[in-house]
Motif scaffolding. Structure first.
Motif, short mmCIF file in Angstrom:
data_model
loop_
_atom_site.label_atom_id
_atom_site.label_comp_id
_atom_site.label_asym_id
_atom_site.label_seq_id
_atom_site.Cartn_x
_atom_site.Cartn_y
_atom_site.Cartn_z
N GLU A 9 94.44 8.25 -136.66
CA GLU A 9 95.22 9.27 -137.26
C GLU A 9 94.61 10.53 -137.84
N THR A 10 94.85 11.56 -137.30
CA THR A 10 94.18 12.75 -137.73
C THR A 10 95.06 13.71 -138.18
N ASP A 11 94.81 14.43 -139.17
CA ASP A 11 95.55 15.46 -139.61
C ASP A 11 95.19 16.73 -138.82
N VAL A 12 96.20 17.32 -138.30
CA VAL A 12 95.98 18.45 -137.20
C VAL A 12 96.82 19.89 -137.67
N ILE A 13 95.99 21.02 -137.70
CA ILE A 13 96.77 22.23 -137.96
C ILE A 13 97.45 22.75 -136.76
N GLY A 14 98.69 22.79 -137.05
CA GLY A 14 99.77 23.44 -135.93
C GLY A 14 100.00 24.88 -136.34
N ILE A 15 99.41 25.70 -135.10
CA ILE A 15 99.63 26.94 -135.01
C ILE A 15 101.21 27.65 -135.04
N ARG A 16 101.71 28.39 -135.65
CA ARG A 16 103.03 29.15 -135.31
C ARG A 16 102.47 30.63 -134.87
N GLU A 17 102.53 30.82 -133.86
CA GLU A 17 102.19 32.19 -133.28
C GLU A 17 102.93 33.13 -133.96
N GLY A 18 102.37 34.21 -134.42
CA GLY A 18 103.29 35.39 -135.20
C GLY A 18 103.39 35.02 -136.61
N GLN A 19 103.01 33.90 -137.25
CA GLN A 19 102.97 33.66 -138.72
C GLN A 19 101.68 33.12 -139.06
N ILE A 20 101.53 33.35 -140.53
CA ILE A 20 100.23 32.51 -140.89
C ILE A 20 100.64 31.06 -141.73
N LEU A 21 101.88 30.82 -141.81
CA LEU A 21 102.37 29.56 -142.00
C LEU A 21 101.81 28.46 -140.84
N THR A 22 101.43 27.56 -141.22
CA THR A 22 101.10 26.54 -140.32
C THR A 22 101.73 25.14 -140.34
N ASP A 23 101.96 24.52 -139.37
CA ASP A 23 102.39 23.01 -139.42
C ASP A 23 101.24 21.95 -139.80
N HIS A 24 101.67 21.00 -140.43
CA HIS A 24 100.90 19.83 -140.77
C HIS A 24 101.25 18.77 -139.94
N LEU A 25 100.58 18.38 -138.83
CA LEU A 25 100.69 17.57 -137.44
C LEU A 25 99.72 16.49 -137.97
N ARG A 26 100.38 15.34 -137.26
CA ARG A 26 99.38 14.28 -137.15
C ARG A 26 99.15 13.54 -135.91
N GLU A 27 98.01 13.46 -135.27
CA GLU A 27 97.78 13.01 -133.93
C GLU A 27 97.07 11.90 -134.02
N THR A 28 97.08 10.94 -133.13
CA THR A 28 95.99 9.74 -132.68
C THR A 28 94.80 10.31 -131.84
N ILE A 29 93.68 10.41 -132.38
CA ILE A 29 92.71 10.93 -131.57
C ILE A 29 91.69 9.79 -131.67
#
Length: 565
Positions: A383-403
């Motif tokens: 389980e991995t923390d992943v930065i999720g880009i929001r194009e046009g913003q500098i806010l990002t999402d805190h995603l979690r993916e299995t890698i």
């Protein structure tokens, strides 16, 4: 400034004016009317309007509309990727006659020397550059910057003619929880302007932040957020940069009723975007096209901005005001045909006549040579923390993916758009390298690296091939910083930024052309983002929610802590 008696005499018509603009319509920011009459200028000051004047020089502006010079209320000139002198030459002809800048990008690399560079440059530029003092160098304790500025360091920089006050106070937790160093800085600037930076802050925490005397805010990204801040007495600065694009989200709030309390800013905007779209002129014509009343748009761009920052000598075309005037083709078009900055016509002759300042911050990239294996992402959890880009913003999402973990490494997965991101310390302090994952680039091959990496400006690199990541990152040391795109062991495109790893010494036209090449090279790697380089830079800014990365690791911004490895 001309002598008082001379200004009065020219305003009354007892003496001929130095300069008269004749034949145009004056846009009255009080009533919204278009009015007839000459505009008389004595030196750098408007002395007469709405009447007939004689002058030593008369400029025919028939068919044009005269509006006050535009004021960019918050920006980092370093993000234009050129020196203040080239920024002046690039933007002033578009009608921007005042720029309120925070030089915290260069300050994070070389400290007070960088701020002094901007202060000295402000004495020579055609536009009036106002240099606020950077409040958060570094922005947090979770990164390694090249310098640190404490309250006593800022005290030594106060009193310069370009000063207004304290620049954006990004450490909002430090304010609301009364961090001692934050309190020292706020007390130092008590009674002066203090610029805000509090993304998504609301409720009692926002009350506490505003109670500290912070009065402006450019980080509102939704109408709801901006409205709460307006209701709590903040002046909201509508931002449209190269990455942070909030104009469409906030435009509906800008009306003739709210215009006295709203302003315009760009924050971070590069020459390619300026060439393709424009600067504040782009914001004005776009908002008007979408239904914003012209009076509201032009007030926000000038008079409201001047009042928000205490610049009582500008913001209107009126007697006694600084002669910052833009002659536009129409209110809706907002294409500048003539610009006066302090009574001086913006053009090649005026730019050539300016003084200059020697560049600073050379050879600032001191990172040790990086090896491909340093870009591996070790870990014992799939389980991995992943930065999720929001194009046009500098806010990002805190995603979690299995890698999956393979041979002790979590590999990039282009099928899922999960690519490696790394930040390497480049100030010669500790050699830190942190890695993680980001989603949203669309990258399919190669690597992109940059020393524009907010706000610590270490090396940021994103890629799917470790050899290419090492090649791109190491190339940055050779060119004294900048942007690099690499693939298959070759450099596809690059832009050297030798001034603190942030600014080019080339003309802005050359920088613009290089950015075109870099964008094309990034797209050849599969990148789908319109502005991948600055989007990458903001992924390392740990004061903007939700998930970021610095040289010390992945940062949970909402918890304001580094995520354990």
């Amino acid at each position: 400034m001309a002598e008082l008696e001379t200004r009065i005499a020219q305003g009354r018509g007892d003496e001929v004016a130095d300069l008269v603009l004749r034949g145009g319509k004056l846009f009255d920011l009080m009533t919204g009317e278009l009015l007839d009459g000459d505009v008389a200028i004595c030196g750098d000051t408007i002395v007469g309007i709405l009447d007939d004047y004689e002058a030593r020089e008369i400029i025919d502006v028939s068919g044009l509309i005269l509006v006050p010079g535009f004021i960019d209320t918050h920006l980092h000139i370093e993000s234009s990727l050129v020196t203040p002198f080239e920024f002046d030459r690039c933007v002033t002809p578009r009608g921007v006659t005042t720029a309120i800048c925070d030089p915290h990008e260069i300050a994070n690399v070389i400290g007070a020397e960088g701020i002094r560079y901007f202060q000295e440059a402000s004495r020579h530029t055609l536009m009036d550059i106002r240099v606020q003092l950077s409040s958060c160098v570094p922005s947090t304790h979770m990164e390694t910057a090249g310098a640190e500025l404490l309250a006593e360091d800022l005290a030594e920089l106060m009193g310069h003619p370009s000063g207004i006050g304290l620049a954006e106070f990004m450490n909002y937790p430090g304010v609301i929880f009364r961090d001692p160093e934050a309190m020292k800085k706020l007390r130092l600037f008590d009674g002066d302007h203090v610029d805000g930076h509090c993304p998504l802050l609301s409720g009692k925490d926002l009350n506490a932040y505003v109670a500290a005397g912070i009065r402006t805010e450019h980080e509102a990204t939704s109408a709801e957020e901006a409205l709460e801040k307006l209701r709590k007495g903040m002046r909201v600065l509508i931002r449209e940069g190269s990455v942070s694009k909030d104009m469409l989200a906030l435009r509906s709030l800008l009306t003739e009723r709210t215009a006295p309390y709203m302003c315009l800013c760009t924050d971070d905007r590069n020459p390619l975007d300026i060439a393709e779209h424009g600067h504040l002129d782009y914001m004005i014509r776009t908002m008007i096209a979408l239904g914003t009343p012209p009076l509201a748009a032009y007030r926000a761009a000038s008079l409201s901005a001047a009042e928000a920052f205490g610049l009582r000598d500008r913001g209107m075309i009126a007697p006694g005001k600084r002669a910052d005037i833009v002659a536009v083709d129409s209110l809706e078009g907002c294409h500048a045909q003539l610009v006066l900055a302090g009574g001086v016509k913006a053009g090649d002759a005026a730019f050539a006549a300016r003084g200059t300042v020697a560049p600073v911050g050379r050879a600032s990239v001191k990172a040790p040579k990086l090896a491909p294996q340093q870009f591996r992402a070790t870990g014992n959890r799939e389980e991995t923390d992943v930065i999720g880009i929001r194009e046009g913003q500098i806010l990002t999402d805190h995603l979690r993916e299995t890698i999956a973990i393979e041979d002790g490494d979590k590999r990039p997965d282009t099928a899922r758009d999960l690519v490696r991101i790394a930040v390497a310390e480049r100030h010669g302090k500790n050699g830190n390298v942190a890695t993680g994952f980001v989603k949203g680039f669309g990258l399919q091959a190669g690597a992109i690296a940059s020393t524009v990496c907010h706000d610590h400006h270490n090396i940021a690199c994103v890629g799917v091939d470790y050899d290419d990541m090492a090649l791109a990152a190491n190339r940055l040391s050779e060119i004294e910083g900048g942007f690099v795109v690499a693939k298959g062991g070759e450099i596809l495109a690059e832009l050297a930024l030798p001034v603190a790893g942030l600014m080019s010494l080339a003309p802005f036209e050359e920088v613009r052309d290089r950015l075109v090449e870099l964008r094309a090279a990034a797209q050849s790697l599969g990148v789908t983002l319109e502005e991948p380089f600055l989007q990458l830079a903001f992924l390392a800014l740990p004061v903007i929610p939700s998930l970021k990365i610095t040289d010390r690791g992945m940062v949970d911004v909402l918890k304001f802590e580094i995520i354990p490895g």
